[in-house]
Design a protein around this motif. Structure first.
Motif, mmCIF file in Angstrom:
data_model
loop_
_atom_site.group_PDB
_atom_site.id
_atom_site.type_symbol
_atom_site.label_atom_id
_atom_site.label_comp_id
_atom_site.label_asym_id
_atom_site.label_seq_id
_atom_site.Cartn_x
_atom_site.Cartn_y
_atom_site.Cartn_z
ATOM 1 N N GLY A 161 0.801 -1.273 -0.146
ATOM 2 C CA GLY A 161 -0.188 0.064 0.103
ATOM 3 C C GLY A 161 0.857 1.455 0.000
ATOM 4 N N ARG A 162 2.025 1.303 -0.251
ATOM 5 C CA ARG A 162 2.864 2.405 -0.272
ATOM 6 C C ARG A 162 3.829 2.188 -1.578
ATOM 7 N N ALA A 219 -0.418 14.092 -20.030
ATOM 8 C CA ALA A 219 -1.585 13.353 -19.614
ATOM 9 C C ALA A 219 -1.473 12.002 -19.670
ATOM 10 N N ARG A 220 -0.628 11.354 -20.606
ATOM 11 C CA ARG A 220 -0.446 9.989 -20.794
ATOM 12 C C ARG A 220 0.366 9.360 -19.582
ATOM 13 N N ARG A 221 1.242 10.287 -19.083
ATOM 14 C CA ARG A 221 2.310 10.095 -17.822
ATOM 15 C C ARG A 221 1.231 10.063 -16.661
ATOM 16 N N ASP A 222 0.454 10.712 -16.595
ATOM 17 C CA ASP A 222 -0.643 10.987 -15.274
ATOM 18 C C ASP A 222 -1.504 9.728 -15.406
ATOM 19 N N MET A 276 -0.903 3.895 -9.249
ATOM 20 C CA MET A 276 -1.537 3.988 -7.963
ATOM 21 C C MET A 276 -2.691 2.941 -7.560
ATOM 22 N N LYS A 277 -3.374 2.627 -8.652
ATOM 23 C CA LYS A 277 -4.435 1.773 -8.279
ATOM 24 C C LYS A 277 -3.931 0.357 -7.663
ATOM 25 N N GLU A 278 -2.383 0.117 -8.205
ATOM 26 C CA GLU A 278 -2.064 -1.163 -7.537
ATOM 27 C C GLU A 278 -1.752 -0.955 -6.360
ATOM 28 N N VAL A 309 4.537 -0.670 -5.603
ATOM 29 C CA VAL A 309 5.338 -0.600 -7.076
ATOM 30 C C VAL A 309 6.595 0.066 -6.457
ATOM 31 N N LEU A 310 7.483 -0.600 -7.044
ATOM 32 C CA LEU A 310 8.974 -0.083 -7.021
ATOM 33 C C LEU A 310 9.440 0.539 -8.318
#
Length: 488
Positions: A30-31, A180-183, A190-192, A199-200
Protein backbone atom coordinates in the motif's frame (compact mmCIF):
# COMPACT_ATOMS: atom_id res chain seq x y z
CA UNK A 1 1.74 -2.19 7.84
CA UNK A 2 3.43 -5.40 6.66
CA UNK A 3 6.58 -5.57 4.59
CA UNK A 4 5.85 -7.10 1.19
CA UNK A 5 9.46 -7.03 -0.04
CA UNK A 6 12.48 -6.69 2.21
CA UNK A 7 15.90 -6.46 0.53
CA UNK A 8 19.03 -6.90 2.64
CA UNK A 9 22.64 -6.27 1.61
CA UNK A 10 21.90 -6.53 -2.12
CA UNK A 11 25.11 -6.16 -4.12
CA UNK A 12 26.04 -6.55 -7.79
CA UNK A 13 29.60 -7.10 -8.96
CA UNK A 14 31.95 -8.61 -11.50
CA UNK A 15 35.09 -10.53 -10.53
CA UNK A 16 37.00 -7.23 -10.70
CA UNK A 17 34.50 -4.49 -9.86
CA UNK A 18 31.63 -3.75 -7.46
CA UNK A 19 28.77 -2.12 -9.39
CA UNK A 20 26.15 -1.87 -6.62
CA UNK A 21 27.24 -1.44 -3.01
CA UNK A 22 25.18 -3.19 -0.26
CA UNK A 23 21.61 -1.86 -0.45
CA UNK A 24 18.80 -2.31 2.07
CA UNK A 25 15.21 -1.55 1.05
CA UNK A 26 11.83 -2.19 2.68
CA UNK A 27 8.80 -2.04 0.38
CA UNK A 28 5.52 -1.95 2.25
CA UNK A 29 2.12 -2.97 1.01
CA UNK A 30 0.00 0.00 0.00
CA UNK A 31 2.99 2.35 -0.28
CA UNK A 32 5.08 3.46 -3.25
CA UNK A 33 8.87 3.30 -3.33
CA UNK A 34 10.88 5.25 -5.90
CA UNK A 35 14.57 5.06 -6.78
CA UNK A 36 16.01 8.21 -8.35
CA UNK A 37 19.44 8.47 -9.91
CA UNK A 38 21.43 9.21 -13.01
CA UNK A 39 21.98 6.83 -15.90
CA UNK A 40 24.48 4.13 -14.96
CA UNK A 41 24.09 4.63 -11.21
CA UNK A 42 23.02 1.01 -10.69
CA UNK A 43 19.24 1.41 -10.38
CA UNK A 44 18.34 -1.13 -13.05
CA UNK A 45 21.08 -3.54 -11.94
CA UNK A 46 19.62 -3.53 -8.43
CA UNK A 47 16.15 -4.46 -9.66
CA UNK A 48 17.57 -7.09 -12.02
CA UNK A 49 19.33 -8.66 -9.02
CA UNK A 50 16.02 -8.73 -7.13
CA UNK A 51 14.25 -10.31 -10.11
CA UNK A 52 17.10 -12.74 -10.82
CA UNK A 53 17.63 -11.46 -14.37
CA UNK A 54 21.15 -10.03 -14.28
CA UNK A 55 23.10 -10.27 -17.57
CA UNK A 56 25.76 -12.96 -17.90
CA UNK A 57 29.00 -12.02 -16.19
CA UNK A 58 27.35 -10.12 -13.34
CA UNK A 59 26.98 -11.64 -9.88
CA UNK A 60 24.59 -10.74 -7.07
CA UNK A 61 24.71 -11.28 -3.34
CA UNK A 62 22.22 -10.57 -0.61
CA UNK A 63 18.72 -11.64 0.31
CA UNK A 64 15.16 -10.68 -0.54
CA UNK A 65 12.13 -11.74 1.45
CA UNK A 66 9.11 -11.74 -0.83
CA UNK A 67 5.82 -12.14 1.05
CA UNK A 68 7.52 -14.50 3.49
CA UNK A 69 9.54 -16.35 0.84
CA UNK A 70 13.31 -15.99 1.17
CA UNK A 71 15.19 -15.50 -2.09
CA UNK A 72 18.96 -15.88 -2.33
CA UNK A 73 20.11 -13.23 -4.78
CA UNK A 74 23.22 -15.29 -5.53
CA UNK A 75 21.04 -18.17 -6.74
CA UNK A 76 18.46 -16.63 -9.11
CA UNK A 77 17.07 -19.98 -10.31
CA UNK A 78 14.64 -19.96 -7.38
CA UNK A 79 13.11 -16.63 -8.44
CA UNK A 80 11.39 -17.88 -11.57
CA UNK A 81 8.44 -19.46 -9.72
CA UNK A 82 7.39 -16.00 -8.51
CA UNK A 83 7.61 -14.15 -11.84
CA UNK A 84 4.27 -12.74 -12.86
CA UNK A 85 2.47 -14.25 -9.85
CA UNK A 86 4.14 -12.44 -6.95
CA UNK A 87 6.44 -9.94 -8.66
CA UNK A 88 6.53 -8.55 -12.18
CA UNK A 89 8.58 -5.98 -14.03
CA UNK A 90 7.65 -3.28 -16.51
CA UNK A 91 10.93 -2.99 -18.42
CA UNK A 92 12.74 0.14 -19.51
CA UNK A 93 12.67 -0.75 -23.21
CA UNK A 94 9.17 -2.04 -24.07
CA UNK A 95 10.13 -3.05 -27.62
CA UNK A 96 12.79 -5.41 -26.20
CA UNK A 97 10.23 -6.99 -23.86
CA UNK A 98 7.52 -7.61 -26.45
CA UNK A 99 7.61 -10.40 -29.03
CA UNK A 100 8.12 -8.58 -32.37
CA UNK A 101 6.23 -11.30 -34.26
CA UNK A 102 3.15 -11.37 -32.00
CA UNK A 103 0.28 -8.90 -32.03
CA UNK A 104 -0.26 -6.84 -28.91
CA UNK A 105 -3.63 -8.28 -27.93
CA UNK A 106 -2.38 -11.85 -28.29
CA UNK A 107 0.64 -11.15 -26.07
CA UNK A 108 -1.52 -9.81 -23.27
CA UNK A 109 -4.02 -12.64 -23.66
CA UNK A 110 -1.19 -15.17 -23.43
CA UNK A 111 -0.23 -13.81 -20.01
CA UNK A 112 -3.81 -13.98 -18.75
CA UNK A 113 -4.13 -17.56 -20.00
CA UNK A 114 -0.85 -19.15 -18.93
CA UNK A 115 0.04 -17.06 -15.86
CA UNK A 116 -3.41 -15.92 -14.74
CA UNK A 117 -5.09 -19.25 -15.50
CA UNK A 118 -7.95 -17.91 -17.64
CA UNK A 119 -9.64 -19.72 -20.50
CA UNK A 120 -8.61 -18.65 -24.01
CA UNK A 121 -11.92 -16.85 -24.60
CA UNK A 122 -11.84 -15.01 -21.30
CA UNK A 123 -8.14 -14.14 -21.75
CA UNK A 124 -8.83 -12.49 -25.11
CA UNK A 125 -11.70 -10.49 -23.64
CA UNK A 126 -9.62 -9.39 -20.67
CA UNK A 127 -6.74 -8.36 -22.96
CA UNK A 128 -9.16 -6.18 -24.91
CA UNK A 129 -10.42 -4.62 -21.66
CA UNK A 130 -6.83 -3.96 -20.53
CA UNK A 131 -6.03 -2.10 -23.74
CA UNK A 132 -9.24 -0.09 -23.55
CA UNK A 133 -8.44 0.91 -19.96
CA UNK A 134 -5.05 2.17 -21.16
CA UNK A 135 -6.68 4.04 -24.08
CA UNK A 136 -4.81 2.00 -26.70
CA UNK A 137 -7.61 -0.27 -27.89
CA UNK A 138 -6.47 0.15 -31.51
CA UNK A 139 -3.15 -1.53 -30.60
CA UNK A 140 -4.83 -4.93 -30.21
CA UNK A 141 -4.17 -6.12 -33.76
CA UNK A 142 -0.80 -4.41 -34.24
CA UNK A 143 2.73 -5.75 -33.99
CA UNK A 144 5.11 -4.00 -31.55
CA UNK A 145 7.02 -2.45 -34.47
CA UNK A 146 3.82 -0.70 -35.54
CA UNK A 147 3.36 1.01 -32.17
CA UNK A 148 4.61 4.39 -31.04
CA UNK A 149 6.89 4.50 -28.00
CA UNK A 150 4.03 5.53 -25.74
CA UNK A 151 1.72 2.82 -27.07
CA UNK A 152 4.41 0.15 -26.71
CA UNK A 153 4.99 1.20 -23.11
CA UNK A 154 1.31 0.83 -22.26
CA UNK A 155 1.06 -2.55 -23.99
CA UNK A 156 4.10 -3.73 -22.04
CA UNK A 157 2.45 -2.54 -18.82
CA UNK A 158 -0.68 -4.52 -19.60
CA UNK A 159 1.39 -7.63 -20.38
CA UNK A 160 3.43 -7.29 -17.18
CA UNK A 161 0.39 -7.23 -14.89
CA UNK A 162 -1.61 -10.16 -16.30
CA UNK A 163 -0.57 -12.70 -13.66
CA UNK A 164 -1.90 -10.85 -10.64
CA UNK A 165 1.49 -9.95 -9.14
CA UNK A 166 1.05 -7.52 -6.24
CA UNK A 167 4.62 -6.22 -6.44
CA UNK A 168 5.39 -4.33 -9.66
CA UNK A 169 8.84 -3.06 -10.56
CA UNK A 170 8.38 -0.21 -13.05
CA UNK A 171 11.61 0.77 -14.82
CA UNK A 172 11.16 4.28 -16.27
CA UNK A 173 7.41 3.73 -16.87
CA UNK A 174 6.64 7.25 -18.12
CA UNK A 175 9.50 7.93 -20.51
CA UNK A 176 8.37 9.18 -23.90
CA UNK A 177 4.84 9.96 -22.68
CA UNK A 178 3.14 13.33 -22.70
CA UNK A 179 1.92 14.78 -19.43
CA UNK A 180 -1.61 13.41 -19.82
CA UNK A 181 -0.36 9.89 -20.61
CA UNK A 182 2.19 10.11 -17.81
CA UNK A 183 -0.60 10.92 -15.38
CA UNK A 184 -2.60 7.97 -16.75
CA UNK A 185 0.29 5.58 -16.05
CA UNK A 186 0.77 7.06 -12.58
CA UNK A 187 -2.94 6.54 -11.93
CA UNK A 188 -2.61 2.88 -12.96
CA UNK A 189 0.38 2.37 -10.68
CA UNK A 190 -1.45 4.09 -7.84
CA UNK A 191 -4.39 1.71 -8.32
CA UNK A 192 -2.01 -1.17 -7.59
CA UNK A 193 -0.93 0.58 -4.40
CA UNK A 194 -4.46 1.49 -3.33
CA UNK A 195 -5.45 -2.16 -3.80
CA UNK A 196 -2.77 -3.18 -1.29
CA UNK A 197 0.07 -3.85 -3.71
CA UNK A 198 3.51 -2.32 -3.91
CA UNK A 199 5.21 -0.47 -6.76
CA UNK A 200 8.98 -0.02 -6.94
CA UNK A 201 9.60 2.67 -9.55
CA UNK A 202 12.93 3.49 -11.15
CA UNK A 203 12.83 6.93 -12.71
CA UNK A 204 14.56 10.20 -13.42
CA UNK A 205 11.16 11.96 -13.49
CA UNK A 206 10.82 14.11 -10.38
CA UNK A 207 7.16 14.80 -11.15
CA UNK A 208 6.51 11.05 -11.13
CA UNK A 209 8.28 10.64 -7.80
CA UNK A 210 6.31 13.49 -6.27
CA UNK A 211 2.97 12.17 -7.51
CA UNK A 212 3.67 8.61 -6.38
CA UNK A 213 4.64 9.80 -2.90
CA UNK A 214 5.62 7.13 -0.38
CA UNK A 215 9.36 6.65 0.05
CA UNK A 216 12.31 7.53 -2.15
CA UNK A 217 15.95 6.47 -2.37
CA UNK A 218 18.54 8.49 -4.31
CA UNK A 219 21.29 6.42 -5.94
CA UNK A 220 24.73 7.55 -7.08
CA UNK A 221 27.61 5.37 -8.30
CA UNK A 222 26.02 2.21 -6.98
CA UNK A 223 25.23 3.62 -3.53
CA UNK A 224 22.09 4.88 -1.84
CA UNK A 225 23.14 8.39 -0.77
CA UNK A 226 19.80 9.55 0.63
CA UNK A 227 16.56 7.83 1.62
CA UNK A 228 13.31 8.80 3.32
CA UNK A 229 9.76 10.01 2.71
CA UNK A 230 9.49 11.40 -0.80
CA UNK A 231 7.90 14.71 0.17
CA UNK A 232 10.57 15.41 2.81
CA UNK A 233 13.57 14.40 0.69
CA UNK A 234 12.50 16.45 -2.35
CA UNK A 235 11.50 19.47 -0.29
CA UNK A 236 14.66 19.55 1.85
CA UNK A 237 17.39 17.33 0.36
CA UNK A 238 20.35 16.61 2.61
CA UNK A 239 22.81 15.36 0.00
CA UNK A 240 24.51 17.62 -2.54
CA UNK A 241 23.74 15.20 -5.38
CA UNK A 242 20.02 15.27 -4.61
CA UNK A 243 20.09 19.05 -4.70
CA UNK A 244 21.88 18.93 -8.05
CA UNK A 245 19.31 16.48 -9.37
CA UNK A 246 16.44 18.79 -8.43
CA UNK A 247 18.22 21.81 -9.95
CA UNK A 248 18.52 19.89 -13.27
CA UNK A 249 14.73 19.55 -13.60
CA UNK A 250 13.74 21.42 -16.80
CA UNK A 251 11.31 23.48 -14.76
CA UNK A 252 14.36 25.00 -13.06
CA UNK A 253 16.45 25.68 -16.17
CA UNK A 254 17.32 29.21 -17.23
CA UNK A 255 15.88 30.27 -20.56
CA UNK A 256 18.33 29.88 -23.44
CA UNK A 257 18.61 33.18 -25.26
CA UNK A 258 16.94 32.97 -28.66
CA UNK A 259 18.87 34.29 -31.62
CA UNK A 260 17.68 37.47 -33.32
CA UNK A 261 15.40 37.00 -36.30
CA UNK A 262 17.97 37.29 -39.13
CA UNK A 263 16.75 36.22 -42.59
CA UNK A 264 18.41 32.93 -43.57
CA UNK A 265 18.03 30.57 -46.46
CA UNK A 266 15.87 27.61 -45.44
CA UNK A 267 17.53 24.20 -45.41
CA UNK A 268 14.09 22.59 -45.53
CA UNK A 269 10.67 23.72 -46.71
CA UNK A 270 7.35 21.88 -46.76
CA UNK A 271 4.08 22.95 -48.29
CA UNK A 272 0.49 21.79 -47.75
CA UNK A 273 1.45 18.60 -45.89
CA UNK A 274 -1.34 16.23 -44.91
CA UNK A 275 -1.23 12.77 -43.38
CA UNK A 276 -3.69 10.19 -42.13
CA UNK A 277 -2.80 7.12 -40.08
CA UNK A 278 -4.99 4.39 -38.71
CA UNK A 279 -8.05 6.14 -40.08
CA UNK A 280 -7.16 9.34 -38.18
CA UNK A 281 -6.33 12.70 -39.72
CA UNK A 282 -3.07 13.80 -38.10
CA UNK A 283 -2.56 17.14 -39.87
CA UNK A 284 -3.41 18.92 -43.11
CA UNK A 285 -2.44 22.06 -45.05
CA UNK A 286 0.74 22.31 -42.97
CA UNK A 287 3.54 24.62 -44.17
CA UNK A 288 6.98 24.45 -42.55
CA UNK A 289 10.13 26.49 -43.15
CA UNK A 290 13.26 25.72 -41.15
CA UNK A 291 16.39 27.84 -41.49
CA UNK A 292 19.99 26.84 -40.89
CA UNK A 293 20.95 26.95 -37.23
CA UNK A 294 17.52 27.49 -35.74
CA UNK A 295 16.06 25.24 -33.08
CA UNK A 296 12.37 24.45 -33.36
CA UNK A 297 10.32 22.53 -30.79
CA UNK A 298 7.38 20.28 -31.65
CA UNK A 299 4.74 19.63 -29.00
CA UNK A 300 1.42 17.84 -28.90
CA UNK A 301 -0.27 14.86 -27.26
CA UNK A 302 0.69 11.25 -27.98
CA UNK A 303 -0.58 10.16 -31.39
CA UNK A 304 -0.93 13.70 -32.77
CA UNK A 305 1.63 13.11 -35.52
CA UNK A 306 4.86 14.64 -34.18
CA UNK A 307 7.10 11.72 -35.12
CA UNK A 308 5.22 11.26 -38.39
CA UNK A 309 5.87 14.89 -39.33
CA UNK A 310 9.59 14.51 -38.68
CA UNK A 311 9.76 11.34 -40.79
CA UNK A 312 8.00 13.12 -43.65
CA UNK A 313 10.43 16.05 -43.49
CA UNK A 314 13.34 13.58 -43.64
CA UNK A 315 11.83 11.65 -46.56
CA UNK A 316 11.40 8.49 -44.50
CA UNK A 317 7.63 8.59 -44.96
CA UNK A 318 5.60 10.06 -47.84
CA UNK A 319 2.88 12.62 -47.11
CA UNK A 320 -0.63 11.94 -48.39
CA UNK A 321 -0.51 15.34 -50.06
CA UNK A 322 1.99 18.16 -50.16
CA UNK A 323 5.71 18.38 -50.82
CA UNK A 324 9.05 18.64 -48.99
CA UNK A 325 12.01 20.40 -50.58
CA UNK A 326 15.67 20.33 -49.57
CA UNK A 327 18.55 22.09 -51.38
CA UNK A 328 19.90 19.65 -53.97
CA UNK A 329 23.49 20.62 -53.21
CA UNK A 330 23.23 19.20 -49.67
CA UNK A 331 23.84 15.45 -49.31
CA UNK A 332 20.89 13.47 -47.94
CA UNK A 333 23.17 11.98 -45.25
CA UNK A 334 23.32 15.42 -43.65
CA UNK A 335 19.62 15.16 -42.77
CA UNK A 336 19.68 12.98 -39.69
CA UNK A 337 17.35 11.57 -37.03
CA UNK A 338 17.67 10.73 -33.34
CA UNK A 339 15.15 7.98 -32.64
CA UNK A 340 12.91 7.93 -29.59
CA UNK A 341 13.93 4.34 -28.85
CA UNK A 342 17.62 3.91 -29.67
CA UNK A 343 17.55 0.06 -29.54
CA UNK A 344 15.50 0.15 -32.73
CA UNK A 345 18.25 2.17 -34.43
CA UNK A 346 21.23 -0.06 -33.57
CA UNK A 347 21.99 -3.57 -34.90
CA UNK A 348 21.68 -5.81 -31.85
CA UNK A 349 24.54 -8.16 -32.76
CA UNK A 350 27.19 -5.59 -33.71
CA UNK A 351 29.38 -3.99 -31.05
CA UNK A 352 28.99 -0.24 -30.74
CA UNK A 353 32.61 0.49 -31.65
CA UNK A 354 32.39 -1.75 -34.71
CA UNK A 355 29.29 0.09 -35.89
CA UNK A 356 31.04 3.45 -35.53
CA UNK A 357 34.10 2.14 -37.39
CA UNK A 358 31.85 0.97 -40.23
CA UNK A 359 30.25 4.41 -40.41
CA UNK A 360 33.65 6.10 -40.52
CA UNK A 361 34.81 3.89 -43.39
CA UNK A 362 31.55 4.14 -45.34
CA UNK A 363 31.48 7.95 -45.33
CA UNK A 364 35.27 8.52 -45.17
CA UNK A 365 35.04 10.50 -41.94
CA UNK A 366 37.71 11.58 -39.47
CA UNK A 367 37.87 8.92 -36.75
CA UNK A 368 39.72 11.26 -34.37
CA UNK A 369 36.47 13.16 -33.81
CA UNK A 370 34.91 10.26 -31.89
CA UNK A 371 36.98 10.46 -28.68
CA UNK A 372 36.35 14.21 -28.02
CA UNK A 373 32.63 13.77 -28.64
CA UNK A 374 32.53 10.79 -26.27
CA UNK A 375 34.16 12.94 -23.59
CA UNK A 376 31.60 15.71 -24.10
CA UNK A 377 28.78 13.14 -23.92
CA UNK A 378 30.25 11.45 -20.80
CA UNK A 379 30.71 8.10 -22.54
CA UNK A 380 33.44 5.72 -21.43
CA UNK A 381 35.74 4.24 -24.07
CA UNK A 382 35.10 0.79 -22.57
CA UNK A 383 31.51 0.95 -23.85
CA UNK A 384 32.74 0.69 -27.44
CA UNK A 385 33.40 -3.02 -26.87
CA UNK A 386 29.80 -3.72 -25.82
CA UNK A 387 26.69 -4.69 -27.73
CA UNK A 388 23.76 -2.23 -27.74
CA UNK A 389 21.91 -4.54 -25.33
CA UNK A 390 24.81 -4.32 -22.85
CA UNK A 391 24.59 -0.57 -22.19
CA UNK A 392 21.88 1.51 -20.57
CA UNK A 393 19.17 3.22 -22.60
CA UNK A 394 20.67 6.61 -21.74
CA UNK A 395 24.15 5.58 -22.86
CA UNK A 396 22.77 4.20 -26.12
CA UNK A 397 20.89 7.43 -26.81
CA UNK A 398 24.09 9.41 -26.34
CA UNK A 399 25.84 7.10 -28.82
CA UNK A 400 22.99 7.79 -31.25
CA UNK A 401 23.63 11.53 -30.85
CA UNK A 402 27.36 10.99 -31.39
CA UNK A 403 26.69 8.94 -34.52
CA UNK A 404 24.52 11.70 -36.00
CA UNK A 405 26.92 14.52 -35.13
CA UNK A 406 29.97 13.00 -36.83
CA UNK A 407 28.04 13.20 -40.13
CA UNK A 408 27.99 17.04 -39.84
CA UNK A 409 24.19 17.33 -40.16
CA UNK A 410 22.52 20.47 -41.49
CA UNK A 411 19.19 19.26 -40.10
CA UNK A 412 18.63 16.98 -37.12
CA UNK A 413 15.21 15.64 -36.20
CA UNK A 414 15.46 14.75 -32.52
CA UNK A 415 12.48 12.59 -31.55
CA UNK A 416 12.32 12.70 -27.74
CA UNK A 417 16.14 12.71 -27.62
CA UNK A 418 16.41 12.79 -23.83
CA UNK A 419 13.47 10.62 -22.76
CA UNK A 420 15.91 7.92 -21.57
CA UNK A 421 18.29 10.23 -19.76
CA UNK A 422 18.40 11.22 -16.12
CA UNK A 423 17.84 14.88 -15.33
CA UNK A 424 21.50 15.84 -15.05
CA UNK A 425 22.56 14.03 -18.22
CA UNK A 426 19.46 15.36 -19.99
CA UNK A 427 20.41 18.93 -19.18
CA UNK A 428 24.01 18.36 -20.27
CA UNK A 429 22.92 16.60 -23.50
CA UNK A 430 20.42 19.31 -24.47
CA UNK A 431 23.03 21.97 -23.78
CA UNK A 432 25.57 20.07 -25.91
CA UNK A 433 23.04 19.53 -28.69
CA UNK A 434 22.12 23.22 -28.84
CA UNK A 435 25.74 24.35 -28.53
CA UNK A 436 26.85 22.14 -31.41
CA UNK A 437 23.83 23.16 -33.48
CA UNK A 438 24.79 26.82 -33.04
CA UNK A 439 28.48 26.09 -33.72
CA UNK A 440 27.79 24.04 -36.87
CA UNK A 441 24.79 26.10 -38.03
CA UNK A 442 22.68 22.92 -37.90
CA UNK A 443 18.90 23.24 -37.68
CA UNK A 444 17.27 21.07 -35.01
CA UNK A 445 13.65 19.98 -34.79
CA UNK A 446 13.05 18.68 -31.25
CA UNK A 447 10.01 16.63 -30.27
CA UNK A 448 9.37 16.64 -26.54
CA UNK A 449 6.48 15.88 -24.24
CA UNK A 450 8.04 18.23 -21.68
CA UNK A 451 6.96 21.82 -22.44
CA UNK A 452 9.67 23.13 -20.10
CA UNK A 453 12.41 21.70 -22.35
CA UNK A 454 10.88 23.41 -25.38
CA UNK A 455 10.40 26.65 -23.48
CA UNK A 456 13.98 26.86 -22.30
CA UNK A 457 15.69 25.56 -25.44
CA UNK A 458 13.93 26.50 -28.66
CA UNK A 459 13.61 29.58 -30.86
CA UNK A 460 10.14 28.61 -32.08
CA UNK A 461 7.48 26.06 -31.25
CA UNK A 462 5.27 24.05 -33.58
CA UNK A 463 2.25 22.87 -31.62
CA UNK A 464 0.17 20.00 -33.01
CA UNK A 465 -2.96 19.38 -30.98
CA UNK A 466 -6.27 17.70 -31.63
CA UNK A 467 -8.95 20.14 -32.69
CA UNK A 468 -11.69 20.80 -35.20
CA UNK A 469 -11.77 22.46 -38.58
CA UNK A 470 -13.32 25.84 -39.17
CA UNK A 471 -16.61 24.12 -39.90
CA UNK A 472 -16.53 22.40 -36.52
CA UNK A 473 -17.32 19.02 -38.02
CA UNK A 474 -14.19 17.46 -39.52
CA UNK A 475 -11.60 16.30 -36.94
CA UNK A 476 -8.05 17.36 -37.82
CA UNK A 477 -4.94 18.80 -36.21
CA UNK A 478 -4.77 22.43 -35.27
CA UNK A 479 -1.22 23.61 -35.98
CA UNK A 480 0.24 26.66 -34.30
CA UNK A 481 3.73 27.77 -35.38
CA UNK A 482 4.96 30.57 -33.15
CA UNK A 483 8.02 32.16 -31.60
CA UNK A 484 8.70 30.65 -28.20
CA UNK A 485 9.25 34.02 -26.57
CA UNK A 486 5.67 34.97 -27.51
CA UNK A 487 4.16 31.87 -25.95
CA UNK A 488 5.39 31.84 -22.37
Amino acid sequence: MTVSLNVTNATVFTPSNVLVQPVNLALRAGRAFTILGETGSGKSLLTQAIMGTLPDGLIANGEAILDGNTLDLANPSGHRAFWGRKISILPQEPWLALDPTMRAGAQIAEGHRYVGGMTALRARAQARNDLMALDVADAEGKLPGELSGGMAQRVAFAAATTGGARIVIADEPTKGLDIARRDDVIALLMKEIEAGGTVLTITHDLALARQMGGDVAVMLNGRIVEQGETASVLADPAHAYTRRLIAADPENWHKTATRPAIPRDPILTARSLAKRRGGKHLFEALDVDIAAGEIVGVTGPSGSGKSTLGDILLGLLPPDTGSVNRPKAIARTRYQKLYQDPPSAFPAKIRIGTGLDDLIRLHRLDSTRIAPLMDRLHLSQTLLKRLPTEVSGGELQRFALLRALILDPVFLFADEPTSRLDLITQQETIQLLTELAREQNCAVLIVSHDPAIIEHTCDRRLDISRGTSSTGTVPHSHVNFSAVRHIW
